[in-house]
Design a protein around this motif. Structure first.
Motif, PDB file in Angstrom:
ATOM      1  N   MET A 106       9.947  -7.722  -3.313  1.00 49.69           N
ATOM      2  CA  MET A 106       8.990  -6.663  -2.966  1.00 49.69           C
ATOM      3  C   MET A 106       8.300  -6.927  -1.628  1.00 49.69           C
ATOM      4  SD  MET A 106       5.492  -5.463  -4.911  1.00 49.69           S
ATOM      5  CE  MET A 106       4.517  -6.843  -4.258  1.00 49.69           C
ATOM      6  N   GLU A 107       7.795  -8.138  -1.428  1.00 44.95           N
ATOM      7  CA  GLU A 107       7.001  -8.420  -0.217  1.00 44.95           C
ATOM      8  C   GLU A 107       7.842  -8.276   1.047  1.00 44.95           C
ATOM      9  OE1 GLU A 107       6.843 -10.130  -2.994  1.00 44.95           O
ATOM     10  OE2 GLU A 107       4.717 -10.127  -3.547  1.00 44.95           O
ATOM     11  N   ILE A 108       9.104  -8.671   0.961  1.00 42.25           N
ATOM     12  CA  ILE A 108       9.970  -8.545   2.151  1.00 42.25           C
ATOM     13  C   ILE A 108      10.190  -7.068   2.461  1.00 42.25           C
ATOM     14  CG2 ILE A 108      12.307  -8.977   3.031  1.00 42.25           C
ATOM     15  CD1 ILE A 108      12.343 -11.554   1.338  1.00 42.25           C
ATOM     16  N   ILE A 109      10.474  -6.281   1.430  1.00 39.47           N
ATOM     17  CA  ILE A 109      10.668  -4.835   1.627  1.00 39.47           C
ATOM     18  C   ILE A 109       9.401  -4.204   2.188  1.00 39.47           C
ATOM     19  CG2 ILE A 109      11.008  -2.625   0.427  1.00 39.47           C
ATOM     20  CD1 ILE A 109      12.925  -4.087  -1.471  1.00 39.47           C
ATOM     21  N   GLN A 110       8.252  -4.556   1.612  1.00 40.66           N
ATOM     22  CA  GLN A 110       6.990  -3.966   2.063  1.00 40.66           C
ATOM     23  C   GLN A 110       6.711  -4.307   3.522  1.00 40.66           C
ATOM     24  OE1 GLN A 110       4.429  -5.587  -1.023  1.00 40.66           O
ATOM     25  NE2 GLN A 110       4.190  -3.522  -1.920  1.00 40.66           N
ATOM     26  N   GLY A 111       6.920  -5.562   3.888  1.00 47.20           N
ATOM     27  CA  GLY A 111       6.644  -5.991   5.267  1.00 47.20           C
ATOM     28  C   GLY A 111       7.526  -5.255   6.258  1.00 47.20           C
ATOM     29  N   ILE A 112       8.813  -5.166   5.946  1.00 48.76           N
ATOM     30  CA  ILE A 112       9.760  -4.496   6.859  1.00 48.76           C
ATOM     31  C   ILE A 112       9.409  -3.015   6.997  1.00 48.76           C
ATOM     32  CG2 ILE A 112      12.172  -3.779   7.158  1.00 48.76           C
ATOM     33  CD1 ILE A 112      12.952  -6.351   5.571  1.00 48.76           C
ATOM     34  N   VAL A 113       9.186  -2.369   5.851  1.00 45.41           N
ATOM     35  CA  VAL A 113       8.957  -0.920   5.855  1.00 45.41           C
ATOM     36  C   VAL A 113       7.646  -0.565   6.561  1.00 45.41           C
ATOM     37  CG1 VAL A 113       8.542   1.067   4.338  1.00 45.41           C
ATOM     38  CG2 VAL A 113      10.423  -0.500   3.854  1.00 45.41           C
ATOM     39  N   ALA A 156       9.310   2.587  -1.520  1.00 50.42           N
ATOM     40  CA  ALA A 156       8.972   2.489  -0.087  1.00 50.42           C
ATOM     41  C   ALA A 156       9.054   3.858   0.574  1.00 50.42           C
ATOM     42  CB  ALA A 156       9.920   1.512   0.607  1.00 50.42           C
ATOM     43  N   ILE A 157      10.071   4.651   0.189  1.00 52.98           N
ATOM     44  CA  ILE A 157      10.236   5.998   0.748  1.00 52.98           C
ATOM     45  C   ILE A 157       9.107   6.901   0.276  1.00 52.98           C
ATOM     46  CG2 ILE A 157      11.715   8.054   0.686  1.00 52.98           C
ATOM     47  CD1 ILE A 157      14.128   6.074   0.605  1.00 52.98           C
ATOM     48  N   LEU A 158       8.777   6.785  -1.017  1.00 57.34           N
ATOM     49  CA  LEU A 158       7.671   7.575  -1.577  1.00 57.34           C
ATOM     50  C   LEU A 158       6.371   7.256  -0.843  1.00 57.34           C
ATOM     51  CD1 LEU A 158       7.864   7.641  -5.509  1.00 57.34           C
ATOM     52  CD2 LEU A 158       7.670   9.563  -3.918  1.00 57.34           C
ATOM     53  N   ASP A 159       6.170   5.960  -0.601  1.00 58.92           N
ATOM     54  CA  ASP A 159       4.897   5.496  -0.045  1.00 58.92           C
ATOM     55  C   ASP A 159       4.747   5.849   1.439  1.00 58.92           C
ATOM     56  OD1 ASP A 159       2.446   3.960  -0.312  1.00 58.92           O
ATOM     57  OD2 ASP A 159       3.431   2.501   1.025  1.00 58.92           O
ATOM     58  N   THR A 160       5.859   5.895   2.168  1.00 61.94           N
ATOM     59  CA  THR A 160       5.757   6.060   3.631  1.00 61.94           C
ATOM     60  C   THR A 160       6.356   7.371   4.140  1.00 61.94           C
ATOM     61  OG1 THR A 160       7.929   5.049   3.991  1.00 61.94           O
ATOM     62  CG2 THR A 160       6.024   3.563   3.974  1.00 61.94           C
ATOM     63  N   GLY A 161       7.214   8.010   3.341  1.00 60.96           N
ATOM     64  CA  GLY A 161       7.907   9.215   3.814  1.00 60.96           C
ATOM     65  C   GLY A 161       8.972   8.904   4.850  1.00 60.96           C
ATOM     66  N   LEU A 162       9.271   7.595   5.038  1.00 59.31           N
ATOM     67  CA  LEU A 162      10.268   7.185   6.043  1.00 59.31           C
ATOM     68  C   LEU A 162      11.684   7.582   5.625  1.00 59.31           C
ATOM     69  CD1 LEU A 162       9.672   3.524   7.319  1.00 59.31           C
ATOM     70  CD2 LEU A 162       9.729   5.621   8.665  1.00 59.31           C
ATOM     71  N   ASP A 163      12.552   7.833   6.615  1.00 56.31           N
ATOM     72  CA  ASP A 163      13.990   7.925   6.358  1.00 56.31           C
ATOM     73  C   ASP A 163      14.545   6.508   6.422  1.00 56.31           C
ATOM     74  OD1 ASP A 163      14.558  11.070   8.125  1.00 56.31           O
ATOM     75  OD2 ASP A 163      14.061  10.624   6.026  1.00 56.31           O
ATOM     76  N   ILE A 164      15.207   6.076   5.365  1.00 61.57           N
ATOM     77  CA  ILE A 164      15.712   4.706   5.290  1.00 61.57           C
ATOM     78  C   ILE A 164      17.179   4.727   4.872  1.00 61.57           C
ATOM     79  CG2 ILE A 164      15.542   2.508   4.045  1.00 61.57           C
ATOM     80  CD1 ILE A 164      12.544   2.970   3.734  1.00 61.57           C
ATOM     81  N   CYS A 165      17.997   3.927   5.559  1.00 66.13           N
ATOM     82  CA  CYS A 165      19.378   3.730   5.121  1.00 66.13           C
ATOM     83  C   CYS A 165      19.426   2.488   4.242  1.00 66.13           C
ATOM     84  CB  CYS A 165      20.310   3.533   6.329  1.00 66.13           C
ATOM     85  SG  CYS A 165      21.954   2.952   5.846  1.00 66.13           S
ATOM     86  N   GLY A 206       0.999 -12.756   0.142  1.00 67.01           N
ATOM     87  CA  GLY A 206       0.362 -11.751   1.007  1.00 67.01           C
ATOM     88  C   GLY A 206       0.559 -12.100   2.481  1.00 67.01           C
ATOM     89  N   PRO A 207       0.143 -13.313   2.896  1.00 65.34           N
ATOM     90  CA  PRO A 207       0.396 -13.722   4.286  1.00 65.34           C
ATOM     91  C   PRO A 207       1.892 -13.753   4.634  1.00 65.34           C
ATOM     92  CG  PRO A 207      -1.254 -15.145   3.290  1.00 65.34           C
ATOM     93  CD  PRO A 207      -0.726 -14.277   2.191  1.00 65.34           C
ATOM     94  N   ALA A 208       2.712 -14.061   3.641  1.00 62.78           N
ATOM     95  CA  ALA A 208       4.167 -14.049   3.888  1.00 62.78           C
ATOM     96  C   ALA A 208       4.617 -12.638   4.250  1.00 62.78           C
ATOM     97  CB  ALA A 208       4.900 -14.542   2.647  1.00 62.78           C
ATOM     98  N   ARG A 209       4.076 -11.684   3.523  1.00 68.14           N
ATOM     99  CA  ARG A 209       4.414 -10.271   3.778  1.00 68.14           C
ATOM    100  C   ARG A 209       3.945  -9.878   5.180  1.00 68.14           C
ATOM    101  NH1 ARG A 209       2.194  -6.665  -0.730  1.00 68.14           N
ATOM    102  NH2 ARG A 209       0.218  -7.581  -0.049  1.00 68.14           N
ATOM    103  N   ASP A 210       2.751 -10.330   5.539  1.00 69.46           N
ATOM    104  CA  ASP A 210       2.237 -10.008   6.882  1.00 69.46           C
ATOM    105  C   ASP A 210       3.112 -10.635   7.966  1.00 69.46           C
ATOM    106  OD1 ASP A 210      -1.247 -10.348   5.783  1.00 69.46           O
ATOM    107  OD2 ASP A 210       0.197  -8.703   5.569  1.00 69.46           O
ATOM    108  N   ALA A 211       3.621 -11.841   7.679  1.00 67.09           N
ATOM    109  CA  ALA A 211       4.472 -12.527   8.671  1.00 67.09           C
ATOM    110  C   ALA A 211       5.786 -11.760   8.856  1.00 67.09           C
ATOM    111  CB  ALA A 211       4.752 -13.956   8.211  1.00 67.09           C
ATOM    112  N   ILE A 212       6.308 -11.229   7.757  1.00 67.58           N
ATOM    113  CA  ILE A 212       7.528 -10.400   7.825  1.00 67.58           C
ATOM    114  C   ILE A 212       7.237  -9.168   8.675  1.00 67.58           C
ATOM    115  CG2 ILE A 212       9.028  -8.846   6.499  1.00 67.58           C
ATOM    116  CD1 ILE A 212       9.899 -11.530   5.779  1.00 67.58           C
TER     117      ILE A 212
END
Ligand SMILES: O=C(COP(=O)(O)O)N(O)CCCCOP(=O)(O)O
Ligand SMILES: [Ca+2]
Ligand code: NA
Ligand SMILES: [Zn+2]
Length: 307
Positions: free
Chosen positions: A27-34, A68-77, A284-290
């Motif tokens: 989850m944290e990696i996906i959240q950080g990237i998105v 992630a799409i729901l939360d941001t409305g981003l187009d993601i492949c 949390g900090p790991a997610r921020d670093a991502i």
């Protein structure tokens, strides 16, 4: 929404930017990237290896990407990285992935073509795009040690025939990169002459660069400063990635730089806070670093902000 790479690669092929393809495992990696891609308003590919499917289980990863799409409305492949056979590619197409890689690069040319065609046929029938690979990365490729000499870089003529005969949507090529944190025994170098030749031969085929992490010294040092031990780790200088995007590279695979950024942060937090044991305090900090790493890549290396 979940999208294929068609549109983003058409734009990247005509411009000097490339789309980041970042590997996800939790989850944290996906959240950080998105979060980074949303802030940079950049096209985004989230890619899942077979190892990630085993680690997180397909259902969790699919739902996290949908969230992630729901939360941001981003187009993601959502892309399968290094699919080894038809079965796993079929499974991911059926699960709703919008792109799959069939990695037949360890097979002889004709077998790679046969396997790739089989996946292209099934994927295209379901509106999914396909990435294939021709040429062997140096280093550890498909669990077989491929030393620099034996590593066969991609042949431009073969690439043209391969694309023609398979109908593949994008092609991963070998021009000197390799996976992981130890990419070069000598000075880092990419075969730009070869890249330009390949791009000339197949100008309408988006090219993919694997093993594109830089292994930034700042993060190697940070890992080593807080209990890590990865001496001599080395990657691809970031200006080479930016240059490659000007010659047909449309997708840049980055995993190791995320791992290093995340791991350095966790090592640091744990060492500095021996009495803490709330996972949120270091995840949390790991997610921020991502997020910071992905923003840096999008903005300063891939030049994909606002594209
Ligand atoms: O090209 C790349 C990344 O290259 P990089 O190592 O330079 O970041 N990739 O294709 C990512 C490979 C990820 C491997 O995942 P598993 O450990 O689950 O098998
Ligand atoms: Ca391969
Ligand atoms: Na480009
Ligand atoms: Zn790869």
């Amino acid at each position: 929404a979940l999208v294929t790479t068609k549109e983003m690669f058409e734009k990247a092929l005509k411009s000097d930017f490339a789309v980041g393809a970042f590997n996800v495992n939790n989850m944290e990696i996906i959240q950080g990237i998105v979060e980074a891609a949303a802030e940079e308003k950049a096209p985004l590919i989230l890619q899942v290896s077979a190892g990630a499917r085993k680690y997180a289980k397909p259902a969790y990863l699919m739902k996290l990407v949908e969230a992630a799409i729901l939360d941001t409305g981003l187009d993601i492949c959502l892309h399968l990285d290094h699919g080894e056979d038809f079965e796993i590619c079929k499974k991911c197409v059926d699960d709703g992935f919008t792109s799959v890689m069939i990695d037949g690069s360890k097979h002889p040319f004709e077998e790679n073509i046969r396997l790739t065609k089989e996946v292209v046929e099934y994927a295209h029938a379901h509106g999914v795009v396909v990435e294939a690979e021709l040429g062997k990365l140096a280093g550890v490729e498909d669990n077989i040690k491929v030393d620099q000499k034996a590593a066969t870089y991609t042949d431009p003529e073969e690439a043209a025939e391969f694309v023609e005969r398979t109908g593949v949507d994008s092609l991963a090529i070998a021009i000197g990169t390799s996976h992981g944190a130890y990419k070069f025994s000598g000075d880092p170098s990419l075969d730009f002459e070869r890249l330009k030749k390949i791009h000339e031969m197949i100008p309408n085929t988006p090219l993919v660069l694997h093993g594109a992490s830089t292994v930034l010294p700042e993060f190697v040092d940070k890992c080593n400063a807080y209990g890590g031990s990865i001496p001599g780790a080395k990657g691809v200088p970031e200006d080479m990635i930016t240059e490659a995007a000007k010659h047909g590279i449309c997708k840049v695979n980055i995993d190791t730089d995320l791992r290093l950024a995340m791991t350095a942060e966790v090592r640091k937090y744990l060492q500095e806070n021996p009495s803490d044991f709330d996972p949120r305090k270091y995840l949390g900090p790991a997610r921020d670093a991502i997020k910071a790493m992905v923003q840096h890549k999008i903005k300063n290396v891939l030049k994909a902000s606002g594209q």
